[in-house]
Design an enzyme around this catalytic site. Structure first.
Site, PDB file in Angstrom:
ATOM      1  N   LYS A  13       0.848  -1.211   0.000  1.00  0.00           N
ATOM      2  CA  LYS A  13       0.000   0.000   0.000  1.00  0.00           C
ATOM      3  C   LYS A  13       0.882   1.258   0.000  1.00  0.00           C
ATOM      4  CE  LYS A  13      -3.730  -2.702   1.914  1.00  0.00           C
ATOM      5  NZ  LYS A  13      -4.918  -2.808   2.734  1.00  0.00           N
ATOM      6  N   GLU A  97      -9.654  -0.240  -1.591  1.00  0.00           N
ATOM      7  CA  GLU A  97      -9.271   1.147  -1.277  1.00  0.00           C
ATOM      8  C   GLU A  97      -9.391   2.034  -2.514  1.00  0.00           C
ATOM      9  OE1 GLU A  97      -5.649  -0.066   0.563  1.00  0.00           O
ATOM     10  OE2 GLU A  97      -6.867  -0.910   2.179  1.00  0.00           O
ATOM     11  N   SER A 211      -6.699  -8.824   6.983  1.00  0.00           N
ATOM     12  CA  SER A 211      -6.159  -9.134   8.316  1.00  0.00           C
ATOM     13  C   SER A 211      -5.506 -10.511   8.411  1.00  0.00           C
ATOM     14  CB  SER A 211      -7.232  -8.967   9.401  1.00  0.00           C
ATOM     15  OG  SER A 211      -7.629  -7.607   9.479  1.00  0.00           O
TER      16      SER A 211
END
Ligand code: G3P
Length: 249
Positions: A13, A97, A211
């Site tokens: 990211k 995102e 996660s």
């Protein structure tokens, strides 16, 4: 895990500095990675060249996004041709995102995937529902609609890996249970069987993201239809990422 070579991607990211990335690369270079796993990392664009020059060839490089067509007058964008020039083999498209923070829509994402595949990049095609969509019982509908946008455009599924990333599990520490992930992966495979072909459905790798960490990856990897992972936060730590890569065993 059940289909094809286990595939583990690290999506860094918008994280890192020259210094932290140099440390991460050296940790990855010294990690023991099981031979029969495809391992890919996606650094921020700015650091791809640094990573490519220092990282072992054992690990492939992905971009986190690409432009929808040939490069040119598109301020701020990076083209597929440039990504290939710098050594990328993959691109992540449709990440939640980009869908939710940037506003990318299905049709645009589908076009990007088609362009990337037609021009020689593999695509990690992301799908996944928001919490309210899951709670409203719409998980499958949302995932199928996102899948359809890829199915409508891609020339072939040969170089596609599907990443199921429930949005409520991304960066929250709230991982999907193995059963929750498995249920959606089976539904995705079934949708592909009905809407694309049995061959694609049985060959394509469907990886889970949200996660994933060094403590939960082994349980998830035991599920028949979880063929790997797309890892965010835990991919910024070399030894933990290596544990996830090796969790298929
Ligand atoms: O693309 C990977 C991702 O969105 C999951 O992020 O931090 O929950 O592992 P994280």
């Amino acid at each position: 895990a059940g289909t094809g070579t286990f595939f583990v991607g690290g999506n860094w990211k918008c994280n890192g500095t020259k210094e932290s990335i140099s440390k991460l690369v050296s940790d990855l270079n010294s990690a023991e990675l099981e031979a029969d796993v495809d391992v890919v990392v996606a650094p921020p664009f700015l650091y791809i060249d640094q990573v490519k020059n220092a990282l072992t060839d054992r690990i492939q490089i992905s971009a986190q996004n690409s432009w929808v067509g040939k490069g040119g007058a598109f301020t701020g964008e990076i083209s597929v041709e440039q990504l290939k020039d710098i050594g990328c083999k993959w691109v992540i498209l449709g990440h939640s995102e980009r869908r939710h923070a940037i506003g990318e829509k299905d049709e645009f994402i589908g076009k990007k995937a088609a362009y990337a595949l037609s021009n020689g990049l593999g695509v990690i095609a992301c799908i996944g529902e928001l919490l309210e969509q899951r709670e409203a019982g719409k998980t499958f509908d949302v995932c199928f609609e996102q899948l359809k946008a890829f199915a409508d455009t891609v020339p072939s599924w040969d170089n596609v890996v599907i990443a199921y990333e429930p949005v409520w599990a991304i960066g929250t520490g709230r991982v999907a249970t193995p059963a929750q992930a498995q249920e959606v992966h089976v539904a995705v495979r079934d949708w592909l069987k009905k809407n694309v072909s049995s061959e694609v459905a049985s060959k394509i790798r469907i990886i889970y993201g949200g996660s994933v960490n060094g403590s939960n990856s082994a349980e998830l990897a035991k599920q028949e239809d979880i063929d790997g992972f797309l890892v965010g936060g835990a991919s910024l730590k070399g030894p933990e990422f290596a544990t996830i890569v090796n969790s298929v065993l």
